[in-house]
Design an enzyme around this catalytic site. Sequence first.
Site, PDB file in Angstrom:
ATOM      1  N   ARG A  65       0.802  -1.216   0.000  1.00 32.09           N
ATOM      2  CA  ARG A  65       0.000   0.000   0.000  1.00 32.09           C
ATOM      3  C   ARG A  65       0.836   1.268   0.000  1.00 32.09           C
ATOM      4  O   ARG A  65       0.652   2.156  -0.850  1.00 32.09           O
ATOM      5  CB  ARG A  65      -0.919   0.042   1.238  1.00 32.09           C
ATOM      6  N   THR A  66       1.739   1.401   0.972  1.00 31.52           N
ATOM      7  CA  THR A  66       2.425   2.693   1.169  1.00 31.52           C
ATOM      8  C   THR A  66       3.301   3.039  -0.028  1.00 31.52           C
ATOM      9  O   THR A  66       3.284   4.169  -0.521  1.00 31.52           O
ATOM     10  CB  THR A  66       3.267   2.637   2.465  1.00 31.52           C
ATOM     11  N   LYS A  93      25.990  -4.299  -0.146  1.00 31.95           N
ATOM     12  CA  LYS A  93      27.456  -4.348  -0.043  1.00 31.95           C
ATOM     13  C   LYS A  93      27.945  -3.625   1.205  1.00 31.95           C
ATOM     14  O   LYS A  93      29.128  -3.380   1.356  1.00 31.95           O
ATOM     15  CB  LYS A  93      28.083  -3.718  -1.288  1.00 31.95           C
ATOM     16  N   ARG A 115      11.060   3.839   4.074  1.00 33.34           N
ATOM     17  CA  ARG A 115      10.606   2.882   5.102  1.00 33.34           C
ATOM     18  C   ARG A 115      11.838   2.136   5.584  1.00 33.34           C
ATOM     19  O   ARG A 115      12.657   1.674   4.775  1.00 33.34           O
ATOM     20  CB  ARG A 115       9.581   1.907   4.546  1.00 33.34           C
ATOM     21  N   HIS A 143       4.362   5.886  11.764  1.00 32.15           N
ATOM     22  CA  HIS A 143       3.971   5.743  10.352  1.00 32.15           C
ATOM     23  C   HIS A 143       2.995   6.904  10.107  1.00 32.15           C
ATOM     24  O   HIS A 143       1.774   6.718  10.049  1.00 32.15           O
ATOM     25  CB  HIS A 143       3.293   4.383  10.168  1.00 32.15           C
TER      26      HIS A 143
END
Length: 320
Positions: A65-66, A93, A115, A143
């Site tokens: 969704r986000t 890396k 995120r 959030h």
Amino acid sequence: MRRSNNNINWTKKDLLDLENLSKEEIELILQTAASFKEVSAREVKKVPALRGKTVVNLFYEPSTRTRISFEVAAKRLSADVINIATETSSVRKGETLIDTGKNIEALKVDIIIMRHNYSGAAVMLARNLRASVVNAGDGWHEHPTQALLDMFTLREKLGRLEGLNVSIAGDIAHSRVARSNIWGLTKLGAKVTVCAPKMLIPPSIEQMGVRVTHNIEEALAGADAINVLRMQFERDKEKAFPSQLEYFKSFGITKERLESAKKDIIVMHPGPINRGIEMSSEVADGANSVILEQVTNGIAVRMAVLFLVAQANDYIKKNK
Ligand code: CP
């Protein structure tokens, strides 16, 4: 001091949390979102507000969704959008978050939407970059855009937030969605109850201005809305509620349980849903559910956030 058309300031280059936003700043985002909502109803779903800007989606954790919602929002504002898959980038890396951010910024990117699994990662990145940073969820911390779209949906459905009784049920302990909702809703005058088994309620949560119950019937009684959270088995497999079936029996939102609540109670869920664990399919797809409307409203809310931070950052850069 810079002022917007409705005389409310928006001066922040980033959106990192709701804890540090004022009631007026939250109101401004919600009002701006309301004005953007009709764009998605147009035949040509686009306005030129971010034409020439570049937006990067930098997601260190899975998202449906986000990530997509931010991409759609940025494209509806005419920005160019780049999605970085961290599993195939130089993050693998050993590149640090700050180095990754500075390299993205060196590509003349205007906004990084991130995120991350670590609480505080978005704040750290924002402090090290001139580009705007938007927190799309950091660990158990916040959030903010999920809470903003939840609040936008509640206000759209019920006409107000002030004085509403909103219950949040589920895995409160691991939930950045719960924390952002609590900050936002209490600032706008809603009364918040959290409901979960003892092991899923963080200590001292009452200090955030919420009522705590361990009884789902009590959380439903008198509530105008119930926001049901996902059990986050991936974060705390050992300590999460011992049995999923037991959780559903004691706390799951079922049609029978809803019968004891207000007839028009709004049922919300940020997704993804664990059907049959935190709520039944009958409820998730039922008449009280606004779960897909939340997803739709996420576009307008994220358009507002991208627009406001980009505008503020342009001003900051010009006036430095
Ligand atoms: N609500 C939410 O954050 O969903 P995603 O994890 O799919 O982005």
